[in-house]
Design a protein around this motif. Structure first.
Motif, PDB file in Angstrom:
ATOM      1  N   PHE A 110       1.073  -1.020   0.181  1.00 38.66           N
ATOM      2  CA  PHE A 110      -0.259   0.515   0.274  1.00 38.66           C
ATOM      3  C   PHE A 110       1.191   0.624  -0.120  1.00 38.66           C
ATOM      4  O   PHE A 110       1.950   1.120   0.328  1.00 38.66           O
ATOM      5  CB  PHE A 110      -0.886   0.003   1.195  1.00 38.66           C
ATOM      6  CG  PHE A 110      -0.454  -0.326   2.568  1.00 38.66           C
ATOM      7  CD1 PHE A 110      -0.129   1.040   3.120  1.00 38.66           C
ATOM      8  CD2 PHE A 110       0.544  -0.733   2.811  1.00 38.66           C
ATOM      9  CE1 PHE A 110       1.235   1.680   4.467  1.00 38.66           C
ATOM     10  CE2 PHE A 110       1.472  -1.336   4.058  1.00 38.66           C
ATOM     11  CZ  PHE A 110       1.196   0.305   4.975  1.00 38.66           C
ATOM     12  N   ASP A 111       0.396   2.169  -0.287  1.00 43.19           N
ATOM     13  CA  ASP A 111       0.372   3.656  -0.129  1.00 43.19           C
ATOM     14  C   ASP A 111       0.098   4.394   0.551  1.00 43.19           C
ATOM     15  O   ASP A 111      -1.058   4.194   0.226  1.00 43.19           O
ATOM     16  CB  ASP A 111       0.724   4.616  -1.700  1.00 43.19           C
ATOM     17  CG  ASP A 111       2.320   5.674  -1.530  1.00 43.19           C
ATOM     18  OD1 ASP A 111       1.524   6.582  -1.142  1.00 43.19           O
ATOM     19  OD2 ASP A 111       2.940   5.805  -2.482  1.00 43.19           O
ATOM     20  N   LYS A 139       2.864  -4.120   4.158  1.00 44.22           N
ATOM     21  CA  LYS A 139       3.932  -3.875   3.312  1.00 44.22           C
ATOM     22  C   LYS A 139       4.104  -2.940   2.952  1.00 44.22           C
ATOM     23  O   LYS A 139       3.485  -1.877   1.682  1.00 44.22           O
ATOM     24  CB  LYS A 139       4.061  -4.816   2.009  1.00 44.22           C
ATOM     25  CG  LYS A 139       4.319  -6.498   2.348  1.00 44.22           C
ATOM     26  CD  LYS A 139       5.261  -6.665   2.652  1.00 44.22           C
ATOM     27  CE  LYS A 139       5.904  -8.417   3.122  1.00 44.22           C
ATOM     28  NZ  LYS A 139       7.493  -8.854   3.525  1.00 44.22           N
ATOM     29  N   GLU A 140       4.876  -1.742   3.694  1.00 44.24           N
ATOM     30  CA  GLU A 140       5.255  -0.312   2.537  1.00 44.24           C
ATOM     31  C   GLU A 140       5.728  -0.296   1.755  1.00 44.24           C
ATOM     32  O   GLU A 140       7.039  -0.577   1.670  1.00 44.24           O
ATOM     33  CB  GLU A 140       5.640   0.680   3.450  1.00 44.24           C
ATOM     34  CG  GLU A 140       5.756   0.693   5.185  1.00 44.24           C
ATOM     35  CD  GLU A 140       4.704   1.366   5.560  1.00 44.24           C
ATOM     36  OE1 GLU A 140       4.288   2.062   5.103  1.00 44.24           O
ATOM     37  OE2 GLU A 140       4.202   1.348   6.348  1.00 44.24           O
ATOM     38  N   PHE A 141       4.932   0.480   0.787  1.00 40.08           N
ATOM     39  CA  PHE A 141       4.954   0.946  -0.809  1.00 40.08           C
ATOM     40  C   PHE A 141       4.688   1.306  -1.472  1.00 40.08           C
ATOM     41  O   PHE A 141       3.900   2.336  -2.134  1.00 40.08           O
ATOM     42  CB  PHE A 141       3.977  -0.572  -1.506  1.00 40.08           C
ATOM     43  CG  PHE A 141       4.551  -0.652  -3.003  1.00 40.08           C
ATOM     44  CD1 PHE A 141       5.850  -1.264  -3.004  1.00 40.08           C
ATOM     45  CD2 PHE A 141       3.453  -0.534  -3.908  1.00 40.08           C
ATOM     46  CE1 PHE A 141       6.091  -1.245  -5.447  1.00 40.08           C
ATOM     47  CE2 PHE A 141       3.735  -1.046  -5.362  1.00 40.08           C
ATOM     48  CZ  PHE A 141       4.954  -1.242  -5.704  1.00 40.08           C
ATOM     49  N   THR A 223       2.181  -3.191  -9.054  1.00 40.91           N
ATOM     50  CA  THR A 223       2.798  -1.873 -10.101  1.00 40.91           C
ATOM     51  C   THR A 223       2.013  -0.402  -9.659  1.00 40.91           C
ATOM     52  O   THR A 223       2.479   0.119  -9.941  1.00 40.91           O
ATOM     53  CB  THR A 223       2.906  -1.869 -11.676  1.00 40.91           C
ATOM     54  OG1 THR A 223       1.773  -2.506 -10.866  1.00 40.91           O
ATOM     55  CG2 THR A 223       3.722  -2.724 -12.017  1.00 40.91           C
ATOM     56  N   GLY A 224       1.135  -1.232  -9.011  1.00 38.20           N
ATOM     57  CA  GLY A 224      -0.188  -0.571  -8.345  1.00 38.20           C
ATOM     58  C   GLY A 224      -0.471  -1.066  -6.603  1.00 38.20           C
ATOM     59  O   GLY A 224       0.078  -1.902  -6.337  1.00 38.20           O
ATOM     60  N   THR A 225      -1.395   0.529  -6.015  1.00 35.74           N
ATOM     61  CA  THR A 225      -1.616  -0.508  -4.773  1.00 35.74           C
ATOM     62  C   THR A 225      -3.076   0.010  -4.763  1.00 35.74           C
ATOM     63  O   THR A 225      -3.341   0.627  -5.169  1.00 35.74           O
ATOM     64  CB  THR A 225      -1.170   0.746  -3.585  1.00 35.74           C
ATOM     65  OG1 THR A 225      -0.691   1.590  -4.766  1.00 35.74           O
ATOM     66  CG2 THR A 225       0.298   0.737  -3.688  1.00 35.74           C
ATOM     67  N   PRO A 226      -4.292  -0.498  -3.617  1.00 29.49           N
ATOM     68  CA  PRO A 226      -3.528  -1.677  -3.069  1.00 29.49           C
ATOM     69  C   PRO A 226      -3.885  -2.741  -4.188  1.00 29.49           C
ATOM     70  O   PRO A 226      -4.176  -3.111  -4.889  1.00 29.49           O
ATOM     71  CB  PRO A 226      -4.430  -2.132  -2.020  1.00 29.49           C
ATOM     72  CG  PRO A 226      -6.064  -1.419  -2.516  1.00 29.49           C
ATOM     73  CD  PRO A 226      -5.565  -0.584  -3.965  1.00 29.49           C
ATOM     74  N   THR A 227      -2.597  -4.578  -3.497  1.00 29.72           N
ATOM     75  CA  THR A 227      -2.689  -5.643  -3.798  1.00 29.72           C
ATOM     76  C   THR A 227      -2.530  -6.169  -2.610  1.00 29.72           C
ATOM     77  O   THR A 227      -1.780  -6.155  -1.379  1.00 29.72           O
ATOM     78  CB  THR A 227      -1.231  -5.108  -4.945  1.00 29.72           C
ATOM     79  OG1 THR A 227      -0.929  -4.220  -6.348  1.00 29.72           O
ATOM     80  CG2 THR A 227      -1.035  -7.219  -5.512  1.00 29.72           C
ATOM     81  N   VAL A 235      -3.607 -10.341  -5.743  1.00 33.13           N
ATOM     82  CA  VAL A 235      -5.691 -10.017  -5.435  1.00 33.13           C
ATOM     83  C   VAL A 235      -4.777  -8.075  -6.243  1.00 33.13           C
ATOM     84  O   VAL A 235      -4.495  -7.756  -4.957  1.00 33.13           O
ATOM     85  CB  VAL A 235      -6.570  -9.791  -4.715  1.00 33.13           C
ATOM     86  CG1 VAL A 235      -7.903  -9.329  -5.161  1.00 33.13           C
ATOM     87  CG2 VAL A 235      -6.727 -11.277  -4.441  1.00 33.13           C
ATOM     88  N   ARG A 236      -5.178  -7.877  -7.420  1.00 33.00           N
ATOM     89  CA  ARG A 236      -4.755  -6.710  -7.514  1.00 33.00           C
ATOM     90  C   ARG A 236      -5.872  -5.891  -7.851  1.00 33.00           C
ATOM     91  O   ARG A 236      -6.603  -5.845  -8.455  1.00 33.00           O
ATOM     92  CB  ARG A 236      -3.991  -6.657  -8.867  1.00 33.00           C
ATOM     93  CG  ARG A 236      -2.439  -7.198  -9.003  1.00 33.00           C
ATOM     94  CD  ARG A 236      -2.248  -7.824 -10.397  1.00 33.00           C
ATOM     95  NE  ARG A 236      -1.735  -8.886 -10.597  1.00 33.00           N
ATOM     96  CZ  ARG A 236      -0.412  -8.729 -10.590  1.00 33.00           C
ATOM     97  NH1 ARG A 236       0.630  -7.056  -9.179  1.00 33.00           N
ATOM     98  NH2 ARG A 236       1.125 -10.033 -10.178  1.00 33.00           N
TER      99      ARG A 236
END
Length: 257
Positions: A110-111, A139-141, A223-227, A235-236
C-alpha cells in the motif's frame, strides 16, 4: 523503446501469429485448403477471405492467447511466491496486525497517498472482524512521491514506540495529502514522540526494509496499490469485503503461520 512498448509489440506479434495459425488450421480442417498439396501462392488471400467471413476465429484466437498468457504468468508468480515465501509472509521488519498467530495470512502492499488503499481500510477491518484467525502483514510500498516515502519511513520507525497501527490508521484516515508536515502532525496526534521518531527514521534498516518491499513487488509484478497476497493468490486493486473474505476463506496457508 521502453520495456512496456517492447512487450506490447511482442504481444501483438504473438497475437498475429496465433490468428494466422488458427486461421490456417481451420482452412485445412474445413477443406478450404488441401492438406495434401503444397500451399499455393494465394494462401494469404484465401486465409484473409476466410477470416473476413468468419470473424469469430479472430475472437477465439485472441481469447486463447490471453488465457495462455494469464496461465503462464500465474504459474510464474506462484513459483516466485513459493521461492520467496519467508520474505513475503515473515519479514521481521514488516508490521503485523490482526491476529499475529493467525492461521491465515493476508499481505497488503500500500501507499499512504493511494485513495483506494484508504478505501480498503474498512474492508480489511471487516475481514479481521469476520475471521479471528486472520494475520495481516503490512508492506510499505511508497510509489506516489516523496511524501509517501517519508510517511513509510515514519510508519516503520513508529514500531520502536509501539504505535504503528494507530499511526497507520490515522494516516489512512487523513483527508489530505500525506507529506512530511502532515505525517509529523498525525504522529503527534497519536501520541508519538516526534523528535524520537525523527531519530528512529534514520535507522538504515528502515531504508533496507522499504528497498526489500520494492524489489519484492517488482519480482511479483506489483505496480499499483493496493495489492493483496493471500496464500498463493495475488489480488490486484481494491475489492469489496465479500470478495476479500471469500478469498481468505479459500486460502490454504499451511506454511505461513
Amino acid at each position: 523503446m521502453s520495456k512496456r512498448t517492447i512487450g506490447s509489440a511482442v504481444s501483438l506479434a504473438l497475437s498475429v501469429l496465433a490468428v494466422g495459425l488458427s486461421g490456417a488450421a481451420l482452412l485445412f480442417a474445413t477443406g478450404t485448403l488441401d492438406a495434401e498439396r503444397p500451399v499455393s501462392a494465394d494462401f494469404a488471400s484465401q486465409a484473409r477471405s476466410y477470416l473476413l467471413e468468419n470473424p469469430e476465429v479472430l475472437v477465439e484466437s485472441f481469447r486463447l492467447l490471453e488465457e495462455r498468457q494469464q496461465a503462464a504468468e500465474t504459474n510464474e508468480l506462484q513459483v516466485v511466491i513459493a521461492e520467496r515465501r519467508d520474505e513475503i509472509f515473515h519479514d521481521p521488519a514488516a508490521p503485523v496486525g490482526g491476529n499475529p498467530q493467525g492461521a491465515v495470512t493476508l499481505v497488503e502492499f500500500f501507499d499512504y497517498n493511494c485513495p483506494y488503499c484508504r478505501k480498503a481500510i474498512p474492508v480489511l477491518a471487516e475481514a479481521e472482524e469476520a475471521n479471528d484467525e486472520l494475520r495481516v502483514v503490512y508492506k510499505e510500498f511508497p510509489i506516489l512521491g516523496p511524501g509517501s516515502e517519508f510517511a513509510a519511513r515514519a510508519a516503520l520507525a513508529s514500531q520502536k514506540q509501539g504505535r504503528y497501527e494507530p499511526f497507520h490508521e490515522a494516516m489512512m484516515a487523513y483527508s489530505g495529502s500525506i507529506d512530511e508536515s502532515s505525517t509529523l502532525e498525525i504522529a503527534a496526534q497519536v501520541g508519538l514522540d516526534v523528535e524520537q521518531l525523527k531519530q528512529d527514521m534514520q535507522d538504515p534498516q528502515i531504508e533496507e526494509a522499504i528497498g526489500r518491499n520494492l524489489a519484492l513487488a517488482q519480482a511479483l509484478r506489483i505496480t499499483g496499490t493496493p495489492t493483496f497476497i493471500v496464500g498463493d493468490e495475488i489480488v490486484r486493486g481494491l475489492v469489496d469485503a465479500a470478495t476479500l473474505q471469500e478469498i481468505i476463506a479459500d486460502a490454504t496457508t499451511p506454511g505461513e503461520r
